[in-house]
Scaffold this motif. Sequence first.
Motif, PDB file in Angstrom:
ATOM      1  N   SER A  26     125.209  -2.355  58.413  1.00  0.00           N
ATOM      2  CA  SER A  26     124.843  -1.512  57.277  1.00  0.00           C
ATOM      3  C   SER A  26     125.884  -0.449  56.958  1.00  0.00           C
ATOM      4  CB  SER A  26     123.488  -0.863  57.528  1.00  0.00           C
ATOM      5  OG  SER A  26     123.544  -0.057  58.687  1.00  0.00           O
TER       6      SER A  26
ATOM      7  N   ASN B 258     128.023  -1.448  53.993  1.00  0.00           N
ATOM      8  CA  ASN B 258     127.371  -1.703  52.711  1.00  0.00           C
ATOM      9  C   ASN B 258     127.317  -0.428  51.884  1.00  0.00           C
ATOM     10  OD1 ASN B 258     126.881  -4.329  53.481  1.00  0.00           O
ATOM     11  ND2 ASN B 258     124.885  -3.839  54.365  1.00  0.00           N
ATOM     12  N   PRO B 259     127.220  -0.565  50.553  1.00  0.00           N
ATOM     13  CA  PRO B 259     127.057   0.628  49.717  1.00  0.00           C
ATOM     14  C   PRO B 259     125.754   1.342  50.073  1.00  0.00           C
ATOM     15  CG  PRO B 259     127.448  -1.327  48.367  1.00  0.00           C
ATOM     16  CD  PRO B 259     127.321  -1.781  49.771  1.00  0.00           C
ATOM     17  N   ASN B 260     125.805   2.650  50.179  1.00  0.00           N
ATOM     18  CA  ASN B 260     124.657   3.494  50.547  1.00  0.00           C
ATOM     19  C   ASN B 260     124.069   3.103  51.899  1.00  0.00           C
ATOM     20  OD1 ASN B 260     124.902   4.862  48.099  1.00  0.00           O
ATOM     21  ND2 ASN B 260     123.586   3.368  47.068  1.00  0.00           N
ATOM     22  N   CYS B 261     124.847   2.482  52.755  1.00  0.00           N
ATOM     23  CA  CYS B 261     124.410   2.050  54.101  1.00  0.00           C
ATOM     24  C   CYS B 261     123.135   1.223  54.030  1.00  0.00           C
ATOM     25  CB  CYS B 261     124.222   3.246  55.023  1.00  0.00           C
ATOM     26  SG  CYS B 261     125.770   4.073  55.418  1.00  0.00           S
ATOM     27  N   GLN B 262     123.055   0.339  53.052  1.00  0.00           N
ATOM     28  CA  GLN B 262     121.890  -0.515  52.843  1.00  0.00           C
ATOM     29  C   GLN B 262     121.796  -1.547  53.956  1.00  0.00           C
ATOM     30  OE1 GLN B 262     122.282  -2.889  49.361  1.00  0.00           O
ATOM     31  NE2 GLN B 262     120.327  -3.914  49.600  1.00  0.00           N
TER      32      GLN B 262
END
Length: 161
Positions: free
Chosen positions: A131, A134-138
């Motif tokens: 995560s 990933n963008p925004n720790c998605q």
Amino acid sequence: MEAKLAAYRVRKRKQAMVESMKNSVKGVLTWGSNTSNTSASSSPPPAYVELEDREDIESSQSEESLDLTPAENPVLTQVTYLLYFLLWATLYMIALQFEFGAVYFIVSSLVLIWKNTRSGPKKKGEISAYSVFNPNCQAIDGTLNAEQFEREIRYGASSVH
């Protein structure tokens, strides 16, 4: 005069590159189909061809990767896998006759694991299993995070949907 000649050669080289890319893409996309019944009347007008050339140059200069793999026939794929399995089973029987079956099985298992790992780059828009990348720790579905774990400890497992 030499600058104009150099610019002309660069332009011609780009056009040749674009033309070869178009031909190779057409060759991949029309692989297995009959292309002999193309007619001259179905060719696009020159303005449209020039627009396509400009778009091809722009797309060839972009950093996007294209997936140009042709669609596979599922029956052919199943037959190929069956033939691979039969070859493996035959070689396994031969290895058993020479009392080398356990080593053959372990080595073939390791080869199978190695072949099924992806070593290429991920596709555009695909999220990572980690995560932090990933963008925004998605996080991906099914990942246990600290907040969910804390809710389960405090309120029971039925509190998490």
